[in-house]
Design a protein around this motif. Structure first.
Motif, mmCIF file in Angstrom:
data_model
loop_
_atom_site.group_PDB
_atom_site.id
_atom_site.type_symbol
_atom_site.label_atom_id
_atom_site.label_comp_id
_atom_site.label_asym_id
_atom_site.label_seq_id
_atom_site.Cartn_x
_atom_site.Cartn_y
_atom_site.Cartn_z
ATOM 1 N N GLU A 113 0.676 -1.112 -0.184
ATOM 2 C CA GLU A 113 0.004 -0.080 0.076
ATOM 3 C C GLU A 113 0.743 1.227 0.051
ATOM 4 O OE1 GLU A 113 -4.170 1.406 1.771
ATOM 5 O OE2 GLU A 113 -3.051 0.376 2.852
ATOM 6 N N SER A 114 1.954 1.154 0.752
ATOM 7 C CA SER A 114 2.972 2.362 0.873
ATOM 8 C C SER A 114 4.434 1.887 1.288
ATOM 9 C CB SER A 114 2.069 3.457 1.705
ATOM 10 O OG SER A 114 2.121 2.906 3.152
ATOM 11 N N TRP A 115 5.131 2.983 1.103
ATOM 12 C CA TRP A 115 6.518 2.575 1.925
ATOM 13 C C TRP A 115 7.112 3.921 2.348
ATOM 14 C CZ3 TRP A 115 4.856 1.762 -3.176
ATOM 15 C CH2 TRP A 115 5.359 2.730 -3.981
ATOM 16 N N THR A 125 10.867 0.968 5.281
ATOM 17 C CA THR A 125 9.674 0.127 5.905
ATOM 18 C C THR A 125 8.501 -0.058 4.830
ATOM 19 O OG1 THR A 125 10.008 1.019 7.869
ATOM 20 C CG2 THR A 125 7.656 0.294 7.462
ATOM 21 N N ASN A 127 4.806 -1.291 3.747
ATOM 22 C CA ASN A 127 3.349 -1.652 4.298
ATOM 23 C C ASN A 127 2.378 -2.274 3.296
ATOM 24 O OD1 ASN A 127 3.882 0.401 6.712
ATOM 25 N ND2 ASN A 127 3.775 2.046 5.277
ATOM 26 N N ARG A 129 -0.531 -4.011 1.745
ATOM 27 C CA ARG A 129 -1.703 -3.741 1.641
ATOM 28 C C ARG A 129 -2.822 -4.769 2.243
ATOM 29 N NH1 ARG A 129 -4.761 -0.414 -1.677
ATOM 30 N NH2 ARG A 129 -2.678 -0.086 -2.919
ATOM 31 N N LYS A 130 -3.685 -4.421 3.033
ATOM 32 C CA LYS A 130 -4.659 -5.174 3.722
ATOM 33 C C LYS A 130 -5.834 -5.694 2.937
ATOM 34 C CE LYS A 130 -3.463 -3.262 8.315
ATOM 35 N NZ LYS A 130 -4.044 -2.626 9.668
ATOM 36 N N SER A 142 2.992 -10.012 4.850
ATOM 37 C CA SER A 142 4.315 -9.791 5.068
ATOM 38 C C SER A 142 5.314 -10.810 4.641
ATOM 39 C CB SER A 142 4.738 -9.021 6.487
ATOM 40 O OG SER A 142 4.355 -9.725 7.450
ATOM 41 N N HIS A 188 1.587 -7.173 8.223
ATOM 42 C CA HIS A 188 1.726 -6.309 7.383
ATOM 43 C C HIS A 188 2.546 -5.047 7.074
ATOM 44 C CE1 HIS A 188 -2.510 -7.858 7.516
ATOM 45 N NE2 HIS A 188 -2.478 -7.879 6.373
ATOM 46 N N THR A 189 3.736 -5.356 7.871
ATOM 47 C CA THR A 189 4.966 -4.572 7.745
ATOM 48 C C THR A 189 6.082 -5.389 7.657
ATOM 49 O OG1 THR A 189 3.740 -3.329 9.345
ATOM 50 C CG2 THR A 189 5.962 -2.640 8.961
#
Length: 556
Positions: A113-115, A125, A127, A129-130, A142, A188-189
């Motif tokens: 989803e992002s970093w 880091t 992130n 996506r859920k 993850s 999720h990380t």
């Protein structure tokens, strides 16, 4: 860190990039690729750079339908060894990517989803996506991300070009992912800790060999057991003829409900292979056999305009490289290991003539160092040397006057024409050259091994990415067999520099080394074109020839 008005964290380098954008030192594409690679979201990058909002599709899209795409249909293989975008365009139906590279130069999260990157780009880091599930029903977590990075880092796999993109994470002794470098913080990380700075890690995850596969992945069973996270499944694949994807009605695709993603409107997507002759591509779309072309080239672009098709154009770092393999033997001798011979051949070719005759002038002249003006770190070191007059005499001096070179190319339009133009100039300079033109089914099998040949290279967001893939010692795609420790050292240093101006200074040295070693004749940068029928949506030309299938559809 600083923040946008909505609280989005902005990497410190992004402030400098925004100032350069406002001062006219960067264009939109450069700004977007730099900032999003460091973790700035696409909307935040647009806002922070004063670029307005990302363009959104304004035309309503109908649900369902079959879209027919002209494209070469090639055999599948392990994704990390993909060496042609056409393979990945088919597998994108079910194999997705952590990151997506878009037309505007931005990098957008998909399965990620992002970093975020730390100030010196030594820690990232990620992130996850859920709500993403494999089509088996399992959650994407993850653990899958960590597993994929380890999969990419395995240098023991022949042809694994992803290892070049993940190079700082690879243990030199084991040729695998360094212990402790990538860890799952929670479901999720993911945290990546690099031994050196690297600004290309995220961009590397967007390249077409980075398709994400399941833990049970078997390259031999990709069609019979197509496990993935995407909205489609393969129905059939006939190499050289036809490949068909159909909607996976038993899988709830995560993108349908994800903010800013959406799409996957089609029921069926057909890839139809009409060979490498552009005349056949135009004939197919004119005869209503296909709805869109993979690309269009040369004089056929004007024909596509004339028959009423929609056209999409993008200026890129896509190119054609005429290279010498310095390690391949010719009659028992690696003749192109001799830099004096390479220098004579390179100097005998006028890149401007290759652009005009090879690609109808639809691009810009290049400088024999494979870093494009559209790349953020491009350094202008002047035009490529051109001095054909003394070529025959110099060949005589090194005992190569009687040798006949064989220049190999694919039998398509622009690579064939470019090789023809180069060969004609070599002959005009008194150099003996014969041409060998091969069909795709033959050429693609050994594209990296020919002693003297012409290869098409795709655009990459960063110049350092291209150089690491194509010219760093020992990499899977190093088709020139080039090895220069000084080049490698400076390239690795450039990969670690987030400041674009500082990186450009080093890049000038790198470009000078590569060109001074007479490694390639790299004549031009291509403008890319695609034609499609009116009413087809999501078919705009991508800088790297990617077709994002979930974006395709028909106007309602």
């Amino acid at each position: 860190m600083t923040h946008t008005s909505d609280g989005t964290r902005i990497h410190p380098a992004a402030r400098m990039y925004a100032e350069e954008l406002r001062a006219g030192l960067l264009d939109r594409r450069e700004f977007l690729v730099r900032t999003t690679a460091l973790g700035v979201s696409v909307p935040a990058a647009y806002a922070f750079g004063g670029l307005g909002s990302p363009a959104e599709a304004a035309t309503p899209m109908q649900q369902g339908g079959t879209l027919r795409i002209q494209q070469e249909v090639r055999a599948l293989k392990d994704p990390r060894t993909f060496d042609w975008t056409q393979i990945s365009n088919f597998t994108r139906g079910w194999l997705e990517y952590m990151v997506e590279y878009n037309r505007d130069g931005s990098l957008r999260g998909m399965l990620l989803e992002s970093w975020e990157a730390n100030d010196d780009a030594t820690e990232y880091t990620l992130n996850v996506r859920k709500g993403v599930t494999w089509n088996t029903g399992e959650a994407f977590t993850s653990a899958d991300v960590v597993r994929m990075i380890a999969y990419w880092c395995d240098r023991s796999v022949e042809g694994n070009s992803m290892a070049a993109r993940m190079a700082p994470l690879i243990d030199a002794e084991t040729n695998k992912l360094m212990a402790g470098a990538v860890t799952a913080v929670d479901d999720h990380t993911v945290r990546i800790v690099l031994p050196i700075s690297d600004i290309t890690i995220i961009a590397g995850m967007a390249d077409y060999p980075a398709a994400v596969v399941h833990s049970s992945h078997d390259p031999a069973a990709m069609l019979t057991n197509p496990i993935g996270t995407g909205p489609y499944l393969p129905e059939s694949l006939e190499v050289g003829k036809k490949g068909v994807l159909v909607r996976n009605v038993d899988h709830q695709w995560w993108g349908a409900s994800a903010n800013g993603i959406g799409g996957a409107a089609l029921d069926r997507i057909e890839f139809l292979d009409y060979g490498t002759d552009p005349a056949a591509w135009i004939a197919a779309i004119e005869a209503d056999e296909v709805d869109m072309l993979y690309q269009n080239v040369n004089e056929f672009i004007a024909i596509g305009d004339a028959i009423g098709l929609e056209k999409s154009e993008v200026v890129t770092g896509a190119t054609v490289v005429i290279r010498f393999n310095q390690q391949t033997l010719v009659d028992g001798t690696a003749i192109y290991a001799d830099p004096k011979l390479r220098e004579i051949l390179v100097k005998a070719v006028d890149n401007g003539i290759c652009l005009e005759l090879g690609y109808a002038g639809l691009g810009t002249v290049a400088e024999n160092h494979h870093v494009a003006p559209v790349h953020p770190e491009y350094a202008d070191i002047g035009p490529a040397p051109y001095a054909p007059r003394d070529a025959a005499a110099r060949l005589e001096e090194i005992g190569m006057a009687a040798f006949e070179h064989e220049l190999v190319s694919l039998d398509d339009g622009f690579t064939k024409n470019t090789a023809d133009a180069a060969a004609a100039q070599l002959r005009d300079a008194g150099i003996k050259v014969r041409r060998r033109v091969l069909p795709g089914s033959t050429f693609w099998n050994d594209w990296a091994k020919y002693p003297f040949s012409t290869t098409e290279w795709n655009h990459r967001p960063l110049g350092v990415q291209v150089l690491a893939l194509a010219y760093r010692t020992g990499e899977a795609w190093n088709e020139s067999g080039y090895s220069n420790p000084d080049f490698d050292i400076r390239l690795n240093a450039a990969l670690s520099i987030a400041d674009a101006e500082a990186r450009r200074t080093v890049m000038a040295e790198i470009e000078t080394i590569l060109r001074g070693d007479w490694v390639i004749i790299q004549p031009y940068w291509r403008s890319l074109y695609r034609h499609f029928r009116p009413g087809v949506l999501g078919a705009d030309m991508h800088p790297s020839f990617e077709i994002h299938l979930y974006k395709l559809g028909f106007a309602a």
